[in-house]
Design an enzyme around this catalytic site. Structure first.
Site, PDB file in Angstrom:
ATOM      1  CG  ASP B  13       6.120  -5.383  -2.167  1.00 43.74           C
ATOM      2  OD1 ASP B  13       5.401  -6.232  -1.610  1.00 43.74           O
ATOM      3  OD2 ASP B  13       6.415  -4.302  -1.629  1.00 43.74           O
ATOM      4  CB  SER B  14       1.649  -4.228  -2.353  1.00 43.63           C
ATOM      5  OG  SER B  14       2.437  -4.189  -1.178  1.00 43.63           O
ATOM      6  CE1 TYR B  45      -1.397  -4.479  -4.578  1.00 48.54           C
ATOM      7  CE2 TYR B  45      -0.340  -6.623  -4.691  1.00 48.54           C
ATOM      8  CZ  TYR B  45      -0.712  -5.446  -5.304  1.00 48.54           C
ATOM      9  OH  TYR B  45      -0.409  -5.241  -6.621  1.00 48.54           O
ATOM     10  N   GLY B  46      -2.262  -5.430   1.983  1.00 44.51           N
ATOM     11  CA  GLY B  46      -2.494  -6.170   3.225  1.00 44.51           C
ATOM     12  C   GLY B  46      -3.861  -5.981   3.846  1.00 44.51           C
ATOM     13  CB  CYS B  76       3.743  -8.698  -1.966  1.00 45.10           C
ATOM     14  SG  CYS B  76       2.265  -8.202  -1.079  1.00 45.10           S
ATOM     15  CG  ASN B  77       5.200 -11.687   3.715  1.00 40.94           C
ATOM     16  OD1 ASN B  77       5.428 -12.812   4.123  1.00 40.94           O
ATOM     17  ND2 ASN B  77       6.142 -10.769   3.630  1.00 40.94           N
ATOM     18  CB  THR B  78      -0.702  -9.391   1.175  1.00 40.84           C
ATOM     19  OG1 THR B  78      -0.318  -8.718   2.370  1.00 40.84           O
ATOM     20  CG2 THR B  78      -2.209  -9.505   1.131  1.00 40.84           C
ATOM     21  CD  GLU B 155       5.179   2.356   3.053  1.00 36.46           C
ATOM     22  OE1 GLU B 155       4.598   3.396   2.712  1.00 36.46           O
ATOM     23  OE2 GLU B 155       5.241   1.346   2.335  1.00 36.46           O
ATOM     24  CB  CYS B 187       4.922  -7.792   6.822  1.00 38.20           C
ATOM     25  SG  CYS B 187       4.690  -6.209   5.963  1.00 38.20           S
ATOM     26  CB  THR B 188       8.564  -7.012   2.491  1.00 37.11           C
ATOM     27  OG1 THR B 188       7.438  -6.188   2.178  1.00 37.11           O
ATOM     28  CG2 THR B 188       8.442  -8.331   1.755  1.00 37.11           C
ATOM     29  CG  HIS B 189       6.695  -2.397   5.042  1.00 35.86           C
ATOM     30  ND1 HIS B 189       6.079  -3.019   3.990  1.00 35.86           N
ATOM     31  CD2 HIS B 189       6.746  -1.084   4.722  1.00 35.86           C
ATOM     32  CE1 HIS B 189       5.765  -2.119   3.079  1.00 35.86           C
ATOM     33  NE2 HIS B 189       6.157  -0.931   3.495  1.00 35.86           N
TER      34      HIS B 189
END
Lengths: 271, 271
Positions: B13-14, B45-46, B76-78, B155, B187-189
């Site tokens: 992931d980023s 990365y987004g 990572c989705n991006t 975050e 998005c993973t967040h």
């Protein structure tokens, strides 16, 4: 003091925030040519470690010295707060950061001796503003606050209304409680949020913009002949970024106050 | 289907957001060893271009294949939205992204055929979710929204209260207006903000978490023998990051649900 020096002034930042510093420099020194490097492929620096920020900063400086700059301005607060010693050791030209000029103006402006500093987590954690303020004036009482949400708010243009106001209120509550009379905007993005920050703090608190203070410092260096000024005539501007420059026309309009239609792209090493 | 394969599953992931995918994988596949790489020196990365994200992704994959992984999960989705073709061309092991599994679950879940997708600017601009959803079901009406403020909110742990609620309300207003019955958290967040997102949309809208959908997909690959499962016994976990690992204990507790005290640091090439 010798003949004029036509070489450009180099300015780097982690991204586009430093364009507020470039804006102040161009307003003050319209005859000087300038090269701006935004490390948009690695932005932001504010949440990264001192080690990584120093490595990226040295690379940005190497790119700019290869453009034959006569002076380097580190327009990024995070880079200024951790990488200045390494940059000064590595470069032959003078290096100006944004921390010391901002701290100097704030130390002089405060009557109560209670000064606040807002910045990215990296800038605040470095303690650089705290040290610079105390070096100017040992009796200051300093209140600091990392504000990680303010950069994305500024970049998205979300600079007025309820959301930025509530975010500003949460970050500034300890400042108000501490009774500061001066607040250092310790991040190049924050001048865009000046309105909501000022509103939350009230008219009795002075806001210090490091961009203006830094431009003053560079102007003084040229006036004193520490760096020779450019010959008469208008200075040129190059804007270079490490990611694709698609959003630069829009973001330069917002941060620089002039629309840069053709930013260059450079791939600094295999970064 | 041959003997068990003890080699680890690689996940990158980023940054730390992909730990929500790792969490779902570990819950589903406790016997598998896993190596997680978070590119924290280059996060996020987004907001970066497809070209730069693809370059970083190939490097992350090269690091993980050097750890002899049997399967690569792009958490990572991006990166999943722009770099999967390049990764599949470069690697010999199967590569699973987070877009297709999430799109599949959402396409099946929606009764009204009106599906929303929230993600980073990079993910949304890539059109990857839109394509994947339409590939599953051509009659869908899709409403997308880039939500750049949600990552910093997650975050910083700012996941409940007035600020995230107002931000969510602003982003989701067009979704409500469009009458979606299913929202993909692209998005993973975003699973950390599930509470406020669900509250804004109301109980009649289903939220699809790509992390869960991706873990289902990996489990299916192992069950079908496309990749051989690990021998009996507990799987090990390594967490590797490209910036200093100082914040990993805290962030792993929040995103992974277990505290990783000793993350490794690796400097992937001169990045």
């Amino acid at each position: 003091m010798g003949p004029p020096d036509p070489r450009p002034i180099g300015v780097f930042d982690s991204g586009v925030g430093g364009l507020t510093v470039l804006r102040a420099l161009r307003a003050r020194l319209p005859g000087e040519s300038m090269v701006y490097l935004g490390d948009t492929a690695r932005v932001p620096y504010g949440t990264k470690s001192a080690e990584v920020v120093t490595r990226y900063s040295l690379r940005n400086a190497a790119f700019l010295t290869a453009q034959d700059v006569k002076l380097l301005v580190v327009a990024c607060n995070t880079a200024s707060s951790v990488a200045l010693p390494a940059l000064r050791a590595a470069l032959e030209v003078p290096v100006v950061g944004v921390i010391e000029p901002g701290a100097r103006v704030a130390a002089r402006a405060s009557r109560s001796g209670k000064v606040g500093v807002v910045g990215t987590p990296g800038t605040i954690a470095s303690g650089a503003y705290q040290r610079a303020l105390l070096a100017e004036r040992g009796d200051l009482r300093i209140q600091v606050q990392a504000c990680p949400l303010l950069v994305p708010l500024a970049e998205e243009g979300w600079v007025s209304g309820e959301v930025p106001r509530l975010v500003a209120r949460a970050y500034l509550a300890p400042m108000r409680q501490a009774g500061i009379d001066t607040l250092v905007l310790g991040c190049t993005h924050y001048p865009l949020l000046r309105g909501v920050l000022a509103e939350e703090l009230g008219p009795e608190v002075a806001l210090v913009d490091s961009a203006e203070a830094t431009a003053d410092e560079v102007e003084a260096l040229l006036r004193r002949g520490a760096v020779r000024p450019a010959p008469a005539g208008g200075g040129s501007l190059r804007v270079v970024v490490t990611d694709t420059p698609d959003r630069i026309p829009e973001l330069s309009a917002r941060f620089l106050g002039e629309r840069v239609e053709r930013a260059e792209h450079v791939d600094i090493q295999a970064g």
